[in-house]
Motif scaffolding. Structure first.
Motif, PDB file in Angstrom:
ATOM      1  N   GLY A 244      53.115  33.025  58.111  1.00  0.00           N
ATOM      2  CA  GLY A 244      52.523  33.715  56.980  1.00  0.00           C
ATOM      3  C   GLY A 244      53.312  33.447  55.713  1.00  0.00           C
ATOM      4  N   TYR A 245      52.877  34.091  54.661  1.00  0.00           N
ATOM      5  CA  TYR A 245      53.480  33.859  53.361  1.00  0.00           C
ATOM      6  C   TYR A 245      54.925  34.359  53.336  1.00  0.00           C
ATOM      7  N   THR A 246      55.713  33.752  52.450  1.00  0.00           N
ATOM      8  CA  THR A 246      57.096  34.192  52.261  1.00  0.00           C
ATOM      9  C   THR A 246      57.157  35.688  51.984  1.00  0.00           C
ATOM     10  N   ASN A 247      58.089  36.362  52.636  1.00  0.00           N
ATOM     11  CA  ASN A 247      58.339  37.793  52.390  1.00  0.00           C
ATOM     12  C   ASN A 247      57.291  38.737  53.016  1.00  0.00           C
ATOM     13  N   ALA A 248      56.375  38.200  53.802  1.00  0.00           N
ATOM     14  CA  ALA A 248      55.346  39.065  54.397  1.00  0.00           C
ATOM     15  C   ALA A 248      55.936  39.997  55.458  1.00  0.00           C
ATOM     16  N   GLY A 249      57.108  39.630  55.972  1.00  0.00           N
ATOM     17  CA  GLY A 249      57.746  40.472  56.995  1.00  0.00           C
ATOM     18  C   GLY A 249      57.742  39.843  58.374  1.00  0.00           C
ATOM     19  N   LYS A 250      57.638  38.516  58.425  1.00  0.00           N
ATOM     20  CA  LYS A 250      57.572  37.815  59.718  1.00  0.00           C
ATOM     21  C   LYS A 250      58.817  38.055  60.572  1.00  0.00           C
ATOM     22  N   SER A 251      59.986  37.879  59.944  1.00  0.00           N
ATOM     23  CA  SER A 251      61.227  38.011  60.727  1.00  0.00           C
ATOM     24  C   SER A 251      61.441  39.458  61.146  1.00  0.00           C
ATOM     25  N   THR A 252      61.072  40.401  60.273  1.00  0.00           N
ATOM     26  CA  THR A 252      61.198  41.818  60.625  1.00  0.00           C
ATOM     27  C   THR A 252      60.281  42.142  61.795  1.00  0.00           C
ATOM     28  N   LEU A 253      59.066  41.602  61.765  1.00  0.00           N
ATOM     29  CA  LEU A 253      58.119  41.830  62.862  1.00  0.00           C
ATOM     30  C   LEU A 253      58.625  41.177  64.151  1.00  0.00           C
TER      31      LEU A 253
ATOM     32  N   VAL B 295      59.277  29.693  59.251  1.00  0.00           N
ATOM     33  CA  VAL B 295      59.660  29.856  57.843  1.00  0.00           C
ATOM     34  C   VAL B 295      58.421  30.266  57.056  1.00  0.00           C
ATOM     35  N   GLY B 296      58.642  30.860  55.902  1.00  0.00           N
ATOM     36  CA  GLY B 296      57.533  31.325  55.089  1.00  0.00           C
ATOM     37  C   GLY B 296      56.755  30.181  54.470  1.00  0.00           C
ATOM     38  N   PHE B 297      55.466  30.374  54.365  1.00  0.00           N
ATOM     39  CA  PHE B 297      54.644  29.398  53.662  1.00  0.00           C
ATOM     40  C   PHE B 297      54.830  29.656  52.170  1.00  0.00           C
TER      41      PHE B 297
ATOM     42  N   ILE C 139      52.236  48.695  56.250  1.00  0.00           N
ATOM     43  CA  ILE C 139      51.305  49.785  55.914  1.00  0.00           C
ATOM     44  C   ILE C 139      52.046  51.076  55.546  1.00  0.00           C
ATOM     45  N   ASP C 140      53.336  51.150  55.886  1.00  0.00           N
ATOM     46  CA  ASP C 140      54.121  52.321  55.468  1.00  0.00           C
ATOM     47  C   ASP C 140      54.246  52.411  53.950  1.00  0.00           C
ATOM     48  N   LEU C 141      54.028  51.279  53.271  1.00  0.00           N
ATOM     49  CA  LEU C 141      54.172  51.294  51.808  1.00  0.00           C
ATOM     50  C   LEU C 141      52.878  51.689  51.095  1.00  0.00           C
TER      51      LEU C 141
END
Ligand code: GTP
Ligand code: MG
Length: 232
Positions: free
Chosen positions: A2-11, A51-53, A117-119
């Motif tokens: 997914g896009y950079t900063n979308a939260g991939k690594s956190t997920l 890595v982020g797109f 979605i918490d945000l």
């Protein structure tokens, strides 16, 4: 992906954090972005962080990008992680789909993961939840999660289970002699056991499990005619 900063690594960390399989340590040594997790069906899958797109990936970079994103090509299911709180969500989505097109991966099974979605404010949150629930199991799955709080993660794991078609989950009846320790251990480790009854020195089990494992245990399967007779 997914896009950079979308939260991939956190997920990725959220999905692999709690229930990482001991066997996945082997993969972690080879590649820290690859970990094994267990799905609700008990099937084990390898999860890979990418890595982020980035925006407007130059065409000349696509070749080297392709090497970096080999995981995308090899994946059976793609999780498109999206920042539900971003104002540029739709633009980012089309950027990502453009890159998927370059990688010839647009027709792979894909789950849209609306993250963060918490945000969201209550109104926006209800809107996203309503949309993801409406699409549950139909076409491209869409699931709302927060990789930070863990909300929606169970629904995401079920969605991954639904999207995986290789090694399908099958219901079966097994009858296993109690001295077959290895077979019983394999059943406990790899299937969901719904019922268990003891018949002399045999254990009778109602299970659902991966076709591959049931194949290996086929000599213990109770023939289907018998099931029909007994359940009717
Ligand atoms: N509030 C909130 N923040 C999140 C959530 N998931 C990720 N973040 C934050 O978003 C930022 C980016 O998260 P990463 O997991 O690094 O994002 P990424 O997609 O891996 O980024 P790249 O690898 O650089 O493409 C970090 O500050 C995370 O803490 C979430 O569900 N809620
Ligand atoms: Mg990352």
């Amino acid at each position: 992906m997914g896009y950079t900063n979308a939260g991939k690594s956190t997920l990725f960390n959220c999905l692999t954090g709690a229930g990482v399989l001991a066997s996945s340590r082997m993969f972690a040594t080879l590649d820290p972005k690859l970990k094994a997790i267990e799905l609700p069906s008990r099937r084990k899958v390898l999860l890979s962080d990418t890595v982020g797109f980035i925006r407007n990936l130059p065409h000349t970079l696509v070749t080297s990008f392709r090497a970096t994103l080999e995981e995308v090509a090899q994946a059976e299911v793609l999780l498109h992680v999206r920042d539900a709180a971003s104002t540029y969500g739709e633009e980012q989505k089309s950027q990502v789909e453009k890159v998927l097109g370059e990688l010839e991966a647009l027709d792979k099974p894909r789950i849209e993961v609306m993250n963060k979605i918490d945000l969201l404010g209550e109104h926006e949150r209800q809107r996203v939840l309503a949309r993801t629930q409406a699409r549950d199991g139909v076409g491209t799955d869409e699931v709302a999660v927060s990789a930070q709080t863990g909300e929606g993660i169970d629904a995401l794991l079920s969605a991954i289970d639904r999207a995986l078609h290789s090694d399908p989950v099958i219901d079966a009846e097994l009858r296993v002699p109690q001295h077959e320790g290895a077979a019983l251990a394999a059943i406990e480790a790899g299937m969901v056991v719904h019922r268990r009854a003891y018949e002399g020195n045999l254990v009778r089990l109602g299970v659902s499990g991966p076709a591959s494992l049931l194949g290996r245990l086929r000599k213990f399967r109770v023939r289907d005619e018998l099931n029909v007779k007994e359940t009717s």
